[in-house]
Motif scaffolding. Structure first.
Motif, mmCIF file in Angstrom:
data_model
loop_
_atom_site.group_PDB
_atom_site.id
_atom_site.type_symbol
_atom_site.label_atom_id
_atom_site.label_comp_id
_atom_site.label_asym_id
_atom_site.label_seq_id
_atom_site.Cartn_x
_atom_site.Cartn_y
_atom_site.Cartn_z
ATOM 1 N N SER A 261 27.944 34.153 44.959
ATOM 2 C CA SER A 261 28.655 33.534 43.838
ATOM 3 C C SER A 261 27.817 32.458 43.181
ATOM 4 O O SER A 261 27.139 31.675 43.850
ATOM 5 C CB SER A 261 29.967 32.918 44.326
ATOM 6 O OG SER A 261 30.820 33.921 44.824
ATOM 7 N N PHE A 262 27.895 32.422 41.854
ATOM 8 C CA PHE A 262 27.298 31.344 41.071
ATOM 9 C C PHE A 262 28.307 30.955 40.001
ATOM 10 O O PHE A 262 28.445 31.627 38.983
ATOM 11 C CB PHE A 262 25.979 31.783 40.439
ATOM 12 C CG PHE A 262 25.381 30.756 39.501
ATOM 13 C CD1 PHE A 262 25.081 29.474 39.952
ATOM 14 C CD2 PHE A 262 25.135 31.064 38.171
ATOM 15 C CE1 PHE A 262 24.557 28.522 39.098
ATOM 16 C CE2 PHE A 262 24.601 30.120 37.300
ATOM 17 C CZ PHE A 262 24.317 28.845 37.777
ATOM 18 N N GLY A 263 29.060 29.878 40.253
ATOM 19 C CA GLY A 263 30.145 29.517 39.353
ATOM 20 C C GLY A 263 31.175 30.634 39.330
ATOM 21 O O GLY A 263 31.620 31.117 40.373
ATOM 22 N N ASP A 264 31.533 31.094 38.134
ATOM 23 C CA ASP A 264 32.491 32.197 38.021
ATOM 24 C C ASP A 264 31.793 33.548 37.921
ATOM 25 O O ASP A 264 32.422 34.569 37.638
ATOM 26 C CB ASP A 264 33.415 31.989 36.812
ATOM 27 C CG ASP A 264 32.650 31.835 35.501
ATOM 28 O OD1 ASP A 264 31.403 31.940 35.515
ATOM 29 O OD2 ASP A 264 33.303 31.619 34.459
ATOM 30 N N LYS A 265 30.479 33.561 38.167
ATOM 31 C CA LYS A 265 29.712 34.807 38.123
ATOM 32 C C LYS A 265 29.404 35.289 39.539
ATOM 33 O O LYS A 265 29.427 34.522 40.502
ATOM 34 C CB LYS A 265 28.390 34.593 37.376
ATOM 35 C CG LYS A 265 28.550 34.142 35.942
ATOM 36 C CD LYS A 265 27.180 33.852 35.331
ATOM 37 C CE LYS A 265 27.334 33.270 33.934
ATOM 38 N NZ LYS A 265 26.038 32.847 33.383
ATOM 39 N N THR A 266 29.090 36.567 39.629
ATOM 40 C CA THR A 266 28.620 37.158 40.874
ATOM 41 C C THR A 266 27.214 37.689 40.648
ATOM 42 O O THR A 266 26.972 38.444 39.693
ATOM 43 C CB THR A 266 29.548 38.298 41.336
ATOM 44 O OG1 THR A 266 30.859 37.767 41.549
ATOM 45 C CG2 THR A 266 29.048 38.908 42.636
ATOM 46 N N LEU A 267 26.279 37.280 41.487
ATOM 47 C CA LEU A 267 24.894 37.718 41.362
ATOM 48 C C LEU A 267 24.574 38.723 42.457
ATOM 49 O O LEU A 267 24.943 38.526 43.608
ATOM 50 C CB LEU A 267 23.942 36.526 41.483
ATOM 51 C CG LEU A 267 24.170 35.327 40.554
ATOM 52 C CD1 LEU A 267 23.144 34.238 40.848
ATOM 53 C CD2 LEU A 267 24.109 35.744 39.091
ATOM 54 N N LYS A 268 23.881 39.782 42.090
ATOM 55 C CA LYS A 268 23.401 40.745 43.088
ATOM 56 C C LYS A 268 22.017 40.314 43.552
ATOM 57 O O LYS A 268 21.142 40.033 42.745
ATOM 58 C CB LYS A 268 23.345 42.152 42.492
ATOM 59 C CG LYS A 268 24.692 42.867 42.483
ATOM 60 C CD LYS A 268 24.523 44.350 42.237
ATOM 61 C CE LYS A 268 25.876 45.051 42.194
ATOM 62 N NZ LYS A 268 26.554 45.027 43.476
ATOM 63 N N VAL A 269 21.840 40.242 44.851
ATOM 64 C CA VAL A 269 20.583 39.768 45.416
ATOM 65 C C VAL A 269 19.480 40.807 45.217
ATOM 66 O O VAL A 269 19.675 42.004 45.457
ATOM 67 C CB VAL A 269 20.764 39.464 46.922
ATOM 68 C CG1 VAL A 269 19.435 39.130 47.578
ATOM 69 C CG2 VAL A 269 21.754 38.310 47.101
ATOM 70 N N LYS A 270 18.324 40.308 44.773
ATOM 71 C CA LYS A 270 17.138 41.145 44.600
ATOM 72 C C LYS A 270 16.144 40.849 45.720
ATOM 73 O O LYS A 270 16.210 39.798 46.360
ATOM 74 C CB LYS A 270 16.489 40.873 43.236
ATOM 75 C CG LYS A 270 17.412 41.177 42.063
ATOM 76 C CD LYS A 270 16.728 40.875 40.736
ATOM 77 C CE LYS A 270 17.673 41.182 39.569
ATOM 78 N NZ LYS A 270 17.047 40.887 38.260
ATOM 79 N N ALA A 271 15.210 41.760 45.929
ATOM 80 C CA ALA A 271 14.221 41.607 47.001
ATOM 81 C C ALA A 271 13.107 40.651 46.577
ATOM 82 O O ALA A 271 12.513 40.820 45.500
ATOM 83 C CB ALA A 271 13.635 42.959 47.375
#
Length: 344
Positions: free
Chosen positions: A46-56
């Motif tokens: 989570s980043f604030g109200d966003k969702t980030l997909k983790v990259k390599a």
């Protein structure tokens, strides 16, 4: 015009806290990228109200990234920080990998902000050990006022300082105690539930642990090489928040009242010091806060020009994530870096 920020180690305790702190402080980020090892690729954070997909991390191109906040461990940092820095991205590293390199500034913004300009030598800036960060915030204003000569510190460090595995071990052992299950110690050398362990990091030849050596070496580098410091670092069954009992000797006389007044006016310090039941701070009250809390300020009658005090801070925030974000803010506010990608 926003900065492109990468968080390396975004799935760990500190990495997640970095994302929280960036959002809370309104950091001028145009884009935030979450990075971790390949096994965490695709994990959501989570980043604030966003969702980030983790990259390599090992396949990511840093050429258009401005700052990388790194909390992926010492071995990863040793390998990757120079590679990332060579792509023109400033690395702010939370591990111990670069703290003692003379070409890498070791920064606590309230204490030695001017030293940040030295980052251009390697494009790397080091974050101090969590127990050191809160200590030097409290020591700096007193050193300026009366010149510290010696410090004796005993720490009471939470299990989150050992990462998620440390927190999980305390939780699992505590539950095992109440249901009479076998108690397993895998992360720590002895049982941590309802116990304290006077051992953090590896032992050194003189009998000190590496954690104790770090506090000495880092305080000298950040604050003053003339200061003598000895520490006993202890792991305690607290989830978040490091506490320190600190005895300080000064070159000049300074009273407890003078110290209290100085600290009340100092950046990053919050004095909670009433001589009554509950008139002091404990770790649980510091959780989620960025201040270094100072209580129990009193004169030490056993030495000339001595004071005692109690120092508490959230080790995941001021001890790690918040300090790293503050360093990034320092670079921007002093115009030491500019965004690579200009606004359209």
């Amino acid at each position: 015009m926003g900065y492109k920020i990468a968080i390396a180690g975004a799935t760990g305790n500190v990495g997640r806290e970095m994302l929280t702190v960036l959002e809370e402080r309104g950091f001028p980020a145009g884009e935030v990228v979450a990075l971790a090892s390949r096994r965490s690729q695709g994990t959501e954070v989570s980043f604030g109200d966003k969702t980030l997909k983790v990259k390599a991390l090992d396949t990511y191109d840093f050429s258009d990234t401005d700052i990388c906040l790194m909390s992926a461990g010492g071995s990863v940092s040793k390998e990757w920080a120079p590679r990332i820095a060579d792509q023109g991205c400033v690395v702010i590293d939370n591990s111990s990998a670069w703290r003692y390199d003379s070409a890498v500034p070791l920064i606590v913004p309230e204490v030695n902000a001017d030293a940040v300009a030295g980052f251009t030598q390697r494009n790397i800036i080091a974050n101090p050990n969590c127990s050191t960060a809160q200590l030097v915030v409290a020591l700096k204003p007193l050193h300026d006022a009366a010149t510290i000569t010696r410090v004796v510190v005993s720490t009471y460090q939470s299990v989150s300082g050992a990462g998620k595995e440390g927190s999980d071990e305390l939780f699992n052992q505590t539950r095992a105690v109440f249901v009479a299950d076998p108690i397993e110690a895998t992360k720590f050398t002895k049982r941590i539930a309802f116990n304290v362990i006077p051992h953090i990091d590896v032992f050194m030849e003189d009998g000190s642990t590496k954690e104790e050596w770090k506090m000495m070496a880092e305080t000298k580098k950040i604050l003053d090489p003339k200061i003598k410091l000895v520490a006993t670092c202890v792991r305690v069954p607290v989830f978040v928040g490091h506490s320190e009992a600190v005895a300080i000797e000064f070159e000049k006389a300074i009273s407890a009242d003078e110290a209290r007044n100085i600290l009340r006016e100092s950046p990053g310090c919050l004095v909670i010091d009433k001589h009554e039941d509950g008139g002091y701070i404990t770790p649980i009250e510091a959780v989620g806060e960025d201040a270094t809390y100072i209580s129990r300020i009193r004169e030490d009658s056993t030495v000339e020009n001595g004071l005692m005090m109690w120092v508490v801070s959230d080790n995941l925030r001021k001890g790690a994530a918040t300090n790293a974000v503050q360093i990034a803010e320092l670079l921007i506010n002093r115009k030491l870096i500019q965004p690579k990608r200009q606004a359209a």
